[in-house]
Write a protein that holds these residues in place. Structure first.
Motif, PDB file in Angstrom:
ATOM      1  N   GLU B  38       4.037  31.509  61.261  1.00 51.65           N
ATOM      2  CA  GLU B  38       4.131  30.976  59.879  1.00 51.65           C
ATOM      3  C   GLU B  38       4.362  32.371  58.961  1.00 51.65           C
ATOM      4  O   GLU B  38       4.791  32.162  57.866  1.00 51.65           O
ATOM      5  CB  GLU B  38       3.031  30.311  59.591  1.00 51.65           C
ATOM      6  CG  GLU B  38       3.010  28.977  60.278  1.00 51.65           C
ATOM      7  CD  GLU B  38       1.657  27.923  60.017  1.00 51.65           C
ATOM      8  OE1 GLU B  38       1.157  28.227  59.121  1.00 51.65           O
ATOM      9  OE2 GLU B  38       1.262  27.189  61.066  1.00 51.65           O
ATOM     10  N   GLU B  39       3.353  33.539  59.286  1.00 49.69           N
ATOM     11  CA  GLU B  39       3.350  34.408  58.483  1.00 49.69           C
ATOM     12  C   GLU B  39       4.940  35.248  58.318  1.00 49.69           C
ATOM     13  O   GLU B  39       5.151  35.712  57.125  1.00 49.69           O
ATOM     14  CB  GLU B  39       2.375  35.387  59.093  1.00 49.69           C
ATOM     15  CG  GLU B  39       0.938  35.028  58.815  1.00 49.69           C
ATOM     16  CD  GLU B  39       0.714  34.052  60.031  1.00 49.69           C
ATOM     17  OE1 GLU B  39       1.295  33.760  61.160  1.00 49.69           O
ATOM     18  OE2 GLU B  39      -0.201  33.227  59.800  1.00 49.69           O
ATOM     19  N   LEU B  40       5.549  35.075  59.387  1.00 46.27           N
ATOM     20  CA  LEU B  40       6.515  35.852  59.497  1.00 46.27           C
ATOM     21  C   LEU B  40       7.546  35.352  58.646  1.00 46.27           C
ATOM     22  O   LEU B  40       8.542  35.750  58.027  1.00 46.27           O
ATOM     23  CB  LEU B  40       7.294  36.122  60.732  1.00 46.27           C
ATOM     24  CG  LEU B  40       6.730  37.185  61.844  1.00 46.27           C
ATOM     25  CD1 LEU B  40       7.352  37.125  63.168  1.00 46.27           C
ATOM     26  CD2 LEU B  40       7.148  38.732  60.969  1.00 46.27           C
ATOM     27  N   ALA B  41       7.615  33.919  58.602  1.00 47.16           N
ATOM     28  CA  ALA B  41       8.458  33.038  58.051  1.00 47.16           C
ATOM     29  C   ALA B  41       8.363  33.051  56.690  1.00 47.16           C
ATOM     30  O   ALA B  41       9.340  33.205  55.861  1.00 47.16           O
ATOM     31  CB  ALA B  41       8.556  31.545  58.555  1.00 47.16           C
ATOM     32  N   ARG B  42       7.156  32.959  56.213  1.00 44.76           N
ATOM     33  CA  ARG B  42       6.964  33.216  54.577  1.00 44.76           C
ATOM     34  C   ARG B  42       7.128  34.523  54.027  1.00 44.76           C
ATOM     35  O   ARG B  42       7.728  34.487  53.038  1.00 44.76           O
ATOM     36  CB  ARG B  42       5.463  32.846  54.454  1.00 44.76           C
ATOM     37  CG  ARG B  42       4.958  31.201  54.762  1.00 44.76           C
ATOM     38  CD  ARG B  42       3.661  30.926  54.151  1.00 44.76           C
ATOM     39  NE  ARG B  42       3.745  30.896  52.554  1.00 44.76           N
ATOM     40  CZ  ARG B  42       2.485  30.618  52.167  1.00 44.76           C
ATOM     41  NH1 ARG B  42       1.622  29.970  52.747  1.00 44.76           N
ATOM     42  NH2 ARG B  42       2.756  30.573  50.602  1.00 44.76           N
ATOM     43  N   MET B  43       6.976  35.387  54.780  1.00 41.07           N
ATOM     44  CA  MET B  43       7.327  36.856  54.457  1.00 41.07           C
ATOM     45  C   MET B  43       8.918  37.059  54.532  1.00 41.07           C
ATOM     46  O   MET B  43       9.425  37.306  53.351  1.00 41.07           O
ATOM     47  CB  MET B  43       6.787  37.908  55.532  1.00 41.07           C
ATOM     48  CG  MET B  43       7.102  39.439  55.170  1.00 41.07           C
ATOM     49  SD  MET B  43       6.469  39.827  53.823  1.00 41.07           S
ATOM     50  CE  MET B  43       4.734  40.237  54.420  1.00 41.07           C
ATOM     51  N   GLU B  44       9.623  36.435  55.191  1.00 40.13           N
ATOM     52  CA  GLU B  44      10.999  36.411  55.350  1.00 40.13           C
ATOM     53  C   GLU B  44      11.564  35.587  53.933  1.00 40.13           C
ATOM     54  O   GLU B  44      12.542  35.975  53.334  1.00 40.13           O
ATOM     55  CB  GLU B  44      11.700  35.791  56.703  1.00 40.13           C
ATOM     56  CG  GLU B  44      13.195  35.935  56.803  1.00 40.13           C
ATOM     57  CD  GLU B  44      13.752  37.334  56.561  1.00 40.13           C
ATOM     58  OE1 GLU B  44      13.127  38.361  57.175  1.00 40.13           O
ATOM     59  OE2 GLU B  44      14.773  37.592  56.068  1.00 40.13           O
ATOM     60  N   ALA B  45      10.873  34.350  54.013  1.00 37.60           N
ATOM     61  CA  ALA B  45      11.293  33.617  52.882  1.00 37.60           C
ATOM     62  C   ALA B  45      11.458  34.436  51.365  1.00 37.60           C
ATOM     63  O   ALA B  45      11.872  34.007  50.411  1.00 37.60           O
ATOM     64  CB  ALA B  45      10.547  32.494  52.975  1.00 37.60           C
TER      65      ALA B  45
END
Lengths: 290, 475
Positions: B38-45
């Protein structure tokens, strides 16, 4: 899922199944085949359609238990189901009134050749059947064939029944006795089909064999069933299974059919152990090499 | 998360995909890529600039509203993001894994001009996995039934995406599949380690929930012809049978035991699960400690060589007649293959397979090539170097040079127009064929291409079929 309507052994390890498959029953023609699967881990096994009944919506297949999967198939009984049956696959036999036609079947091929014998007779041929088996107990469909064909010759390798010798010896006798032969169809083990081809070739008799290579999908998608016919690569599942016997590279076919011998031996050994039966190494060897 | 300025967004590096360690994964069939947290996804977004005119969407063959779903990912509304993707894509967890995003949406991303593109594919994969794992795949509302029936021939990407659109429009849809499993190339072609089969199954199950009917073991052309489908009450037919006829190289020795088409090798391993032999009955060549070469440079070649490595091959080679630059495979696949110990032999062309007296492959005679002038494909043509022939020992070879069109439908439906290679001719705007009520798309029209292009064709056809059915041209 296709229900098994009847299942009966014709001889040791050779079982005849009548199974529900209305669409295939309505569509199929002599020479075509189906691919069946018994369970989620099973192989896809190609089997010639031996007969059909459109009214009852059934097809007949005949299975010789050789490897793990075919032995498992032969454990199925009336009321059981095949998980998958797909077909009719391959091209139908080319049937016409040739004049005098001989249908030669060896081993389980004797039963598989049955529908073609019927079709040849219906097309108006004087139809001769030569049906070969190793021994008397393995002779298949003699009664049924006699009802259809004009002449039926049974041969056994050990002389325990009928003509003592190979199908090709009987064929040679017929040729030499002056019987006018216009067409020969041969279905059975590769050595037998090759021998039939070699017998008819000097006389220029049109001869067709039904090939039985290793297959996966049966629709031309994988190319695993390739064979060499007339020096060209063919896919047996869509270009065949029947080919001009005098143009088939039987050597290649024999070698390619051995591709999985080692694996199959391993699987069969494991399978036989699973069934908790006592099989000698020699018997396993024999089963694998059949 | 704080609202970031455009400059701050541009300073965030593209987030890497967590993956299994190369020398571990080349011994198992588990998925290589592990997916964003989730963290990586939000960061990438956060890296998405939320362009007023999102050009990335133009790069997507099915038109996913990329900017909008990424916005919701940034806000942590992963389920909302999943819903947006599914408006346009019936198989998001599949596409998030196998689409060549670097040539499509990500190639258009404005970030890619000065920085790395936003990892759109990884985000798509993340949100669809998130939904499936947390609450199960949700299915959209279906319009009232129209009473029209559509037959779809082939259950690969083109067929499934067409089915997904048509069922939502209220039509009855039956998908016919020749094999015993649904998914076409997603099942028999793409390996488990790149696309787990339970993910394909989950997305197919979602289509079943929507009401799509599937008939396995139905070889259209043999079991039923196209004309018989109409006689059986279907109002339109979509042909999406793929490119199911493997090309061989037509060199001597190609029929030795141990020489496979990529289709056969992969079908045995993927569909028939030969990698679990003898638990599963279907065998495949035992690659353990053997020398294996795959001929070809596409994604299928990469799938085959990485599969051979996992089956225990001692040396697994890619032999390709052009250079690395011309290889059509995705960069990620090539990169993964190299990490896993695959050896690439470029500018090398096979002349003849060599075998033993029992018919088993023992080696290959090859010839070195150099690049000449560009050919019709725009790539520099490989030209043989004289006297450069040499022999390599091989136990197994896989020919992965592409597929032609399967002739079964053409033989039984001659009243459709085909080109000389057997591809079906269509009006590209509608995927209409020359036969009334019959549409076609995917590899049977385009020749071998990608999952997402086939899905795009499926969507285009669905739109046109819907028009055809609602404008009551249908018989």
């Amino acid at each position: 899922m296709n229900k098994i309507i009847t299942a009966e052994f014709l001889a040791t390890d050779i079982k005849r199944f009548v199974i529900e498959a209305p669409k295939i029953a309505a569509k199929r023609k002599a020479g075509q085949f189906v691919i069946v699967r018994t369970d989620q881990t099973g192989e896809r096994i190609p089997l010639t359609i031996a007969d059909s009944n459109i009214e009852q919506g059934t097809i007949t297949i005949i299975v010789q238990g050789i490897g793990k999967t075919t032995k498992a198939i032969n454990q199925l009984n009336t009321g059981d189901f095949f998980l998958d049956v797909v077909g009719p696959l391959g091209k139908p036999s080319h049937i016409e009134n040739f004049g005098t036609a001989i249908s030669i079947g060896g081993g389980v091929g004797a039963a598989i050749a049955f529908p073609t014998a019927v079709a040849l007779k219906e097309a108006g041929n004087h139809t001769i059947v030569i049906n070969g088996a190793r021994t008397k107990d393995l002779v298949l469909l003699e009664t049924e064939l006699k009802e259809v064909a004009d002449e039926v010759y049974i041969t056994t390798d050990d002389g325990s029944y009928g003509y003592h010798g190979f199908v090709t010896q009987k064929l040679q006798e017929l040729i030499e006795s002056g019987t006018k032969i216009d067409f020969v169809l041969s279905i059975g083990p590769i050595p037998m089909m090759r021998a039939v081809a070699n017998t008819t070739k000097p006389y220029g008799i049109k001869t067709v064999v039904s090939l039985n290579p290793v297959m996966v999908d049966g629709t031309g998608m994988c190319g695993g069933c390739r064979a060499t016919v007339d020096n060209k690569t063919v896919f047996v599942c869509v270009d065949g299974p029947e080919f001009d016997a005098h143009l088939v590279d039987f050597n290649l076919l024999t070698k390619r059919n051995r591709t999985y011998n080692q694996s199959e031996k391993a699987a069969l050994e494991k399978h036989l152990c699973n069934y908790d039966k006592v099989f000698s190494d020699a018997l396993v060897e024999e089963l694998v090499n059949q | 998360m704080p609202v970031l300025t455009k400059k701050e967004r541009m300073q965030i590096p593209r987030q890497p995909m967590p993956e299994q360690a190369p020398l571990e994964r080349n011994k198992n069939f588990l998925e290589v890529n592990l997916g964003f947290t989730e963290e990586l996804a939000r960061m990438e977004a956060q890296r998405c600039l939320q362009c007023p005119k999102p050009v990335c969407v133009e790069g997507c063959p099915v038109g996913v509203q990329i900017r909008d779903f990424i916005k919701l990912v940034g806000e942590g509304d992963f389920l909302g993001a999943a819903a947006i993707i599914k408006e346009d894509n019936a198989l998001p967890a599949v596409c998030g894994r196998v689409c060549p995003q670097e040539e499509q949406c990500e190639a258009r991303c404005v970030m890619s001009a000065k920085h790395d593109a936003v990892a759109i594919g990884r985000l798509e994969r993340f949100v669809s996995d998130y939904e499936r794992e947390k609450i199960g795949i949700r299915t959209p509302q279906v319009k009232p039934k129209t009473g029209k029936k559509v037959a779809i021939v082939g259950s690969g990407p083109a067929g499934l995406s067409c089915a997904g659109d048509l069922i939502q429009l209220g039509h009855d849809v039956t998908v016919f599949e020749a094999l015993h499993e649904i998914g076409g190339v997603l099942i028999y072609g793409i390996p488990e380690f790149r696309l787990p089969k339970n993910i394909v199954k989950a997305e197919v199950d979602a289509l079943k929930t929507l009401g799509v009917e599937f008939q396995t073991n139905a070889v259209i052309g043999l079991t039923d012809t196209i004309d018989e489908l109409f006689e059986n009450g279907y109002h339109a037919v979509f042909i999406a049978v793929g490119a199911g006829l493997p090309y061989f190289m037509n060199i001597p020795g190609e029929n030795f035991n141990g020489v496979y088409s990529a289709n056969e090798f992969l079908t045995r391993v993927n569909l028939m699960k030969a990698y679990k032999f003898p638990e599963y009955d279907t065998p495949v060549f035992d690659c353990k400690n053997k020398n294996v070469a795959i001929f070809g440079g596409g994604n299928t070649a990469m799938d085959a060589v990485r599969t051979a490595k996992r089956l225990g091959a001692k040396n697994a080679y890619i032999m390709y007649r052009r250079s690395e630059k011309e290889m059509p495979a995705r960069l990620e696949e090539v990169h993964h293959a190299k990490q896993e110990g695959v050896e690439f032999v470029f500018l090398t062309n096979p002349l003849e397979f060599l075998g033993d007296e029992n018919g088993w492959l023992r080696g290959v005679k090859v010839q070195k090539m150099e690049l000449g002038e560009p050919d019709a494909s725009g790539r520099r043509r490989p030209v043989p170097i004289p006297n450069s022939e040499y022999r390599t020992d091989l136990d197994m070879a896989v020919v992965a040079i592409g597929n032609g069109s399967n002739p079964i439908i053409q033989k039984t439906t001659p009243d459709i127009s085909y080109n000389k290679w057997g591809n079906i001719l269509v009006d590209e705007a509608t995927m209409k064929t020359s036969k009334q009520g019959v549409f076609a798309g995917g590899d049977i029209v385009s020749g071998g291409a990608t999952v997402i292009l086939a899905m795009g064709a499926g969507r285009t056809a669905a739109k046109a079929i819907n028009n055809y059915l609602t404008n009551s041209e249908a018989r």
